[in-house]
Write an enzyme that holds these catalytic residues in place. Structure first.
Site, PDB file in Angstrom:
ATOM      1  N   GLY A  52       0.766  -1.154  -0.242  1.00  0.00           N
ATOM      2  CA  GLY A  52       0.142   0.339  -0.062  1.00  0.00           C
ATOM      3  C   GLY A  52       0.572   1.509  -0.323  1.00  0.00           C
ATOM      4  O   GLY A  52       1.717   1.446   0.761  1.00  0.00           O
ATOM      5  N   ALA A  53       0.795   2.076  -0.884  1.00  0.00           N
ATOM      6  CA  ALA A  53       1.503   3.698  -1.066  1.00  0.00           C
ATOM      7  C   ALA A  53       1.898   4.379   0.075  1.00  0.00           C
ATOM      8  O   ALA A  53       2.725   4.371   0.596  1.00  0.00           O
ATOM      9  CB  ALA A  53       0.596   4.241  -1.998  1.00  0.00           C
ATOM     10  N   ARG A  94       9.711  -1.197  -5.083  1.00  0.00           N
ATOM     11  CA  ARG A  94       8.509  -0.869  -6.235  1.00  0.00           C
ATOM     12  C   ARG A  94       8.486   0.292  -6.366  1.00  0.00           C
ATOM     13  O   ARG A  94       8.840   1.620  -5.070  1.00  0.00           O
ATOM     14  CB  ARG A  94       7.594  -1.427  -4.678  1.00  0.00           C
ATOM     15  CG  ARG A  94       7.260  -2.293  -3.840  1.00  0.00           C
ATOM     16  CD  ARG A  94       6.389  -3.148  -3.864  1.00  0.00           C
ATOM     17  NE  ARG A  94       5.127  -3.443  -4.197  1.00  0.00           N
ATOM     18  CZ  ARG A  94       3.578  -3.369  -4.878  1.00  0.00           C
ATOM     19  NH1 ARG A  94       3.560  -3.176  -2.926  1.00  0.00           N
ATOM     20  NH2 ARG A  94       3.398  -4.498  -5.558  1.00  0.00           N
ATOM     21  N   GLN A 201      -5.485  -8.699  -2.164  1.00  0.00           N
ATOM     22  CA  GLN A 201      -5.520  -7.979  -1.161  1.00  0.00           C
ATOM     23  C   GLN A 201      -6.646  -8.123  -0.958  1.00  0.00           C
ATOM     24  O   GLN A 201      -7.312  -7.412   0.338  1.00  0.00           O
ATOM     25  CB  GLN A 201      -4.416  -6.535  -1.787  1.00  0.00           C
ATOM     26  CG  GLN A 201      -3.720  -7.212  -1.621  1.00  0.00           C
ATOM     27  CD  GLN A 201      -2.688  -7.294  -3.184  1.00  0.00           C
ATOM     28  OE1 GLN A 201      -4.011  -8.214  -3.808  1.00  0.00           O
ATOM     29  NE2 GLN A 201      -1.481  -6.816  -3.350  1.00  0.00           N
ATOM     30  N   ASP A 242      -1.479   4.194  -6.247  1.00  0.00           N
ATOM     31  CA  ASP A 242       0.065   4.411  -6.373  1.00  0.00           C
ATOM     32  C   ASP A 242       0.869   5.557  -6.771  1.00  0.00           C
ATOM     33  O   ASP A 242       1.549   5.886  -5.826  1.00  0.00           O
ATOM     34  CB  ASP A 242       0.167   3.172  -6.441  1.00  0.00           C
ATOM     35  CG  ASP A 242      -0.377   2.182  -6.148  1.00  0.00           C
ATOM     36  OD1 ASP A 242      -0.665   1.419  -5.932  1.00  0.00           O
ATOM     37  OD2 ASP A 242       0.708   1.796  -5.114  1.00  0.00           O
ATOM     38  N   ASN A 252      -3.297   2.585 -11.033  1.00  0.00           N
ATOM     39  CA  ASN A 252      -3.658   2.155  -9.419  1.00  0.00           C
ATOM     40  C   ASN A 252      -3.934   0.114  -9.460  1.00  0.00           C
ATOM     41  O   ASN A 252      -2.978  -0.390 -10.686  1.00  0.00           O
ATOM     42  CB  ASN A 252      -5.142   1.960  -8.687  1.00  0.00           C
ATOM     43  CG  ASN A 252      -5.168   1.268  -7.702  1.00  0.00           C
ATOM     44  OD1 ASN A 252      -4.558   1.464  -6.083  1.00  0.00           O
ATOM     45  ND2 ASN A 252      -6.616   0.713  -7.111  1.00  0.00           N
ATOM     46  N   LYS A 253      -3.993  -0.585  -8.121  1.00  0.00           N
ATOM     47  CA  LYS A 253      -4.188  -2.016  -8.737  1.00  0.00           C
ATOM     48  C   LYS A 253      -4.563  -2.181 -10.344  1.00  0.00           C
ATOM     49  O   LYS A 253      -5.469  -1.901  -9.881  1.00  0.00           O
ATOM     50  CB  LYS A 253      -4.843  -2.831  -7.502  1.00  0.00           C
ATOM     51  CG  LYS A 253      -4.402  -4.149  -7.267  1.00  0.00           C
ATOM     52  CD  LYS A 253      -2.929  -4.695  -7.207  1.00  0.00           C
ATOM     53  CE  LYS A 253      -1.647  -4.156  -6.409  1.00  0.00           C
ATOM     54  NZ  LYS A 253      -0.825  -5.228  -7.141  1.00  0.00           N
TER      55      LYS A 253
END
Ligand code: MRU
Length: 354
Positions: A52-53, A94, A201, A242, A252-253
């Site tokens: 998670g950012a 990351r 997640q 993110d 994002n995801k």
């Protein structure tokens, strides 16, 4: 071990040092990781033990303290060189979440600005800056929650993707912050949580933390969102981010873009919840956002069992980019940002909150 509550977030520092919830073990097991070396912090971030950012930004900031404690440099210049190397190691873990690089830069700049005269004073400055970043994140989450409550109006049936929750931050989460606030006020909010393949997640983490908080949550297959919207079961979608480019394109995801397309088709609002630190003024648009590719095995296996024929590989993009035209509004610590985006995003202050 004290009972975990959502307001605590997924990462903190206490009398035993850095603490990370080992998120790969949830929901079966709640375990707190205590990384004692730079390599252990970097490894925890890489394998998504902490994810998670905002949470990886905080973990990396405290990771600099861990690196100093591990190497115990004897002079300030030595500490400075060590910090630069540690930051580079952490930054590489990351690439998509800009909060990671932002947090490292901010802590190094703040600590360096004190012109530390000894290794000990350098350590104190780094620790102070990291602790302030973590404290600030709790407040940012709360403010994002207030923006969300405002934007949602009477919408109470929310669909979310991945985990942009307390576990992903130092506080109440981003996408989940309005949900926690509404729930605290006694409002009947309910959540559909996309399972979020390949690492789940949504089902492992979002469902875990919302269920613990007493917020009704149902896990749905990733591909179900269109059908759920068509059935009239979704009032609004809220996701995290993110990295948000200058023009509002949002990483994002993986799966968020599909969700945004489905929401647009059905005329359902989709909100992106994020603190100012997720907006990257150095990235003009989505095409400039680096997208993390992860190990093929994450897709080829499920719960430890191979689910694709031997000899077949996968393309495992961890994130996608949702074009800004599909985003209804951004829920930020500085209010609700609506189109036109380059203009509303440009007004965001980068000073943080005191
Ligand atoms: O790969 P992950 O689990 O770190 O991905 C996380 C997300 O995509 C979240 O939505 C994002 O980081 C926002 S967290 C508040």
């Amino acid at each position: 071990m004290r009972e975990w509550t959502a307001s605590q977030g997924g990462v903190w520092w206490d009398e035993d040092g850095l603490a990370l919830i080992e998120q790969t073990l949830l929901p079966e097991e709640y375990r707190v990781l205590r990384p004692r070396t730079l390599a252990e912090v970097a490894d925890a971030i890489s394998r998504l033990a902490v994810r998670g950012a905002p949470a990886i930004g905080i973990a990396a900031a405290y990771g600099l303290v861990v690196a100093l404690d591990e190497a115990a440099p004897s002079t300030a210049p030595e500490a400075g060189r060590l910090l630069d190397g540690a930051a580079e190691t952490l930054r590489r873990t990351r690439p998509t979440a800009v909060n990671l690089a932002w947090a490292l830069e901010r802590v190094l700049a703040e600590a360096g600005a004190h012109a530390p005269i000894s290794a000990a004073s350098y350590r104190a400055a780094v620790f102070g800056a990291a602790r302030e970043l973590a404290r600030e994140d709790r407040e940012l989450c709360r403010r994002i929650g207030l923006s969300g409550v405002e934007a949602l109006g009477s919408a109470r049936r929310i669909l979310t993707h991945c985990n942009a929750g307390a576990l992903a931050t130092g506080g109440y989460g981003t996408a989940t912050a309005p949900l926690y606030l509404l729930h605290e006020r006694g409002e009947a909010v309910s959540v559909l949580a996309d399972e979020t393949r390949p690492l789940l997640q949504g089902s492992r983490l979002t469902a875990w933390e919302l269920h613990r908080a007493g917020i009704p949550v149902r896990v749905t297959a990733d591909g179900a969102s269109g059908a759920l919207m068509a059935r009239g079961l979704v009032d609004a979608v809220i996701v995290g981010a993110d990295r948000i480019a200058e023009n509002g394109d949002t990483a994002n995801k993986i799966g968020t873009f599909n969700l945004a397309l489905a929401a647009a088709y059905h005329g359902i609002p989709i909100y992106v919840a994020a603190p100012f630190s997720t907006f990257d003024p150095k990235t003009p648009d989505g095409s400039a956002i680096p997208i993390e590719e992860r190990a093929p095995e994450e897709v080829l296996a499920f719960a430890g069992r191979r689910v694709a024929p031997e000899g077949v590989t996968s393309l495992n993009l961890a994130f996608d980019v949702t074009p800004h035209a599909l985003v209804t509004a951004f829920l930020t610590d500085q209010g609700v940002l609506r189109p036109p985006y380059p203009a509303s995003i440009a007004r965001l202050s980068r000073q943080g909150v005191s």
